[in-house]
Enzyme design. Structure first.
Site, PDB file in Angstrom:
ATOM      1  N   TYR A   1       7.250   6.333  11.267  1.00  0.00           N
ATOM      2  CA  TYR A   1       6.390   6.102   9.929  1.00  0.00           C
ATOM      3  C   TYR A   1       4.895   5.528  10.078  1.00  0.00           C
ATOM      4  CZ  TYR A   1       5.594   3.890   5.492  1.00  0.00           C
ATOM      5  OH  TYR A   1       4.830   3.808   4.028  1.00  0.00           O
TER       6      TYR A   1
ATOM      7  N   THR B   1      10.222  -0.209  -4.848  1.00  0.00           N
ATOM      8  CA  THR B   1      10.348   1.031  -5.459  1.00  0.00           C
ATOM      9  C   THR B   1      11.646   1.677  -4.980  1.00  0.00           C
ATOM     10  OG1 THR B   1       9.055   2.303  -4.004  1.00  0.00           O
ATOM     11  CG2 THR B   1       7.749   1.148  -6.003  1.00  0.00           C
TER      12      THR B   1
ATOM     13  N   PRO C   1      -0.609  -0.899   0.620  1.00  0.00           N
ATOM     14  CA  PRO C   1       0.212  -1.845   0.030  1.00  0.00           C
ATOM     15  C   PRO C   1       1.264  -2.498   1.264  1.00  0.00           C
ATOM     16  CG  PRO C   1       0.454   0.268  -1.012  1.00  0.00           C
ATOM     17  CD  PRO C   1      -0.024   0.233   0.022  1.00  0.00           C
TER      18      PRO C   1
ATOM     19  N   PHE D   1      11.387   3.383  -2.613  1.00  0.00           N
ATOM     20  CA  PHE D   1      10.869   3.531  -1.168  1.00  0.00           C
ATOM     21  C   PHE D   1      12.103   3.343  -0.062  1.00  0.00           C
ATOM     22  CE2 PHE D   1       9.153   1.848   2.920  1.00  0.00           C
ATOM     23  CZ  PHE D   1       8.339   2.890   3.186  1.00  0.00           C
TER      24      PHE D   1
END
Length: 252
Positions: free
Chosen positions: A153, A188, A183, A190
Site C-alpha cells: 500500500y 471513512t 491525508p 477505508f
C-alpha cells in the site's frame, strides 16, 4: 457557464464529500465509481439540493477498457472538465511482505496506480484541448513514509506521489495545475475495506483520538482548487491534531 468537476470513487468517503462540496460551489459534476445504485442516488440528491447537473458513469478504474470506453462515451459538454479529483483508491490487508496476498497486491496496484493513470490520461488530454484544468491526486501519508506491514500500500501511494510530480512537469507547458493531498488518519470506509468488512477491527483504528473526516479533506481540496489562477499548491499533508506522522498517534 458552470464549471465541471470529475470525481472518481464518488460513492462514499472523500469522493462523496467532494461531490457535495463542489455542488455547493455550483460545479456540475461527473461522478464515477463501481456502485451504480449509489451514484444514481447521490446524483439525484445533489441535483435536488444544489440544482446542479450531474452525469454518472459506473466503472471500475482497474479496467482500462471500461475507463476509456465510459469516459469517451460522455457527451462533448461533459469533457470540458475543469477539475479532476483522482480519489479512487484503497488498501487491502495489513500483513508483513512474506505473508501478503498476491490478490491484494494486484488490487492495490491496479486501483491506486494504474487506475489513476488510466483516468488521468483521458482527462489530461481533454484539458490540453481545452487549454485549462486542475488535477488533484489523493495520496496518503503512506506516500511519504513507510510503516510496518504497509509495504505494498505504501509503495502504491509513493507511486502516486511520484506521478503527481511527473504530471506537474509534463503538463506545465499546457497551463494545467496539478496538486496532491496526502491525508493522515481519516475515518471513512477505508479501514473496513482494508480489513475486508471487519467493522470491529476497523473501529479500533480510530479509537482514543479524533481522526479527520471526509469533509476535512474535501474542504482542503476546495482550498487548493480555489486559489487564484497564478497559484498552484503542489503538495499538501493533512493530519489530525493527534497524529504526528504515519506511526505516531496520541490516544487518550
Amino acid at each position: 457557464m458552470a464549471k465541471i468537476a470529475l470525481i472518481t470513487g464518488a460513492t462514499s468517503g472523500i469522493g462523496e464529500a467532494c461531490a457535495h462540496l463542489f455542488a455547493r460551489e455550483h460545479y456540475n459534476l461527473v461522478l464515477t465509481g463501481r456502485r451504480e445504485d449509489r451514484l444514481e442516488k447521490l446524483a439525484k440528491k445533489l441535483n435536488t439540493k444544489y440544482n446542479v447537473e450531474v452525469a454518472v458513469s459506473a466503472f471500475d478504474v482497474r479496467d482500462r477498457e471500461q475507463v476509456i470506453t465510459n469516459l469517451e462515451a460522455l457527451p462533448a459538454k461533459w469533457k470540458k472538465v475543469n477539475v479532476l479529483i483522482n480519489n479512487a483508491g484503497l488498501s487491502q490487508g495489513l500483513d508483513p511482505i512474506q505473508n501478503g496476498s498476491l490478490d491484494d497486491w494486484d488490487t492495490m496496484i491496479d486501483t491506486n496506480v494504474k487506475g489513476l493513470l488510466y483516468v488521468s490520461k483521458v482527462v489530461a488530454n481533454w484539458m490540453i484541448d481545452n487549454k485549462q484544468g486542475h488535477i488533484v491526486n489523493i495520496g496518503s501519508i503512506a506516500g511519504k513514509e513507510v510503516y510496518a506491514n504497509g509495504n505494498v500500500y505504501c509503495a502504491t501511494k509513493h507511486a502516486v506521489d511520484a506521478l503527481n510530480k511527473g504530471m506537474r512537469i509534463d503538463l506545465l507547458p499546457h497551463g494545467i495545475k496539478v496538486s496532491a493531498i496526502h491525508p493522515g488518519a481519516v475515518e471513512t470506509e477505508f479501514s473496513e475495506v482494508r480489513f475486508k468488512g471487519d467493522k470491529e477491527r476497523a473501529k479500533k483504528v480510530y479509537e482514543g483520538f479524533d481522526p479527520l473526516v471526509a469533509d476535512d479533506i474535501a474542504e482542503t481540496i476546495w482550498f487548493v482548487v480555489s486559489r487564484p489562477a497564478h497559484v498552484n499548491i503542489n503538495d499538501m499533508i493533512v493530519m489530525p491534531t493527534a497524529q504526528a506522522n504515519a506511526g505516531t498517534i496520541f490516544r487518550k
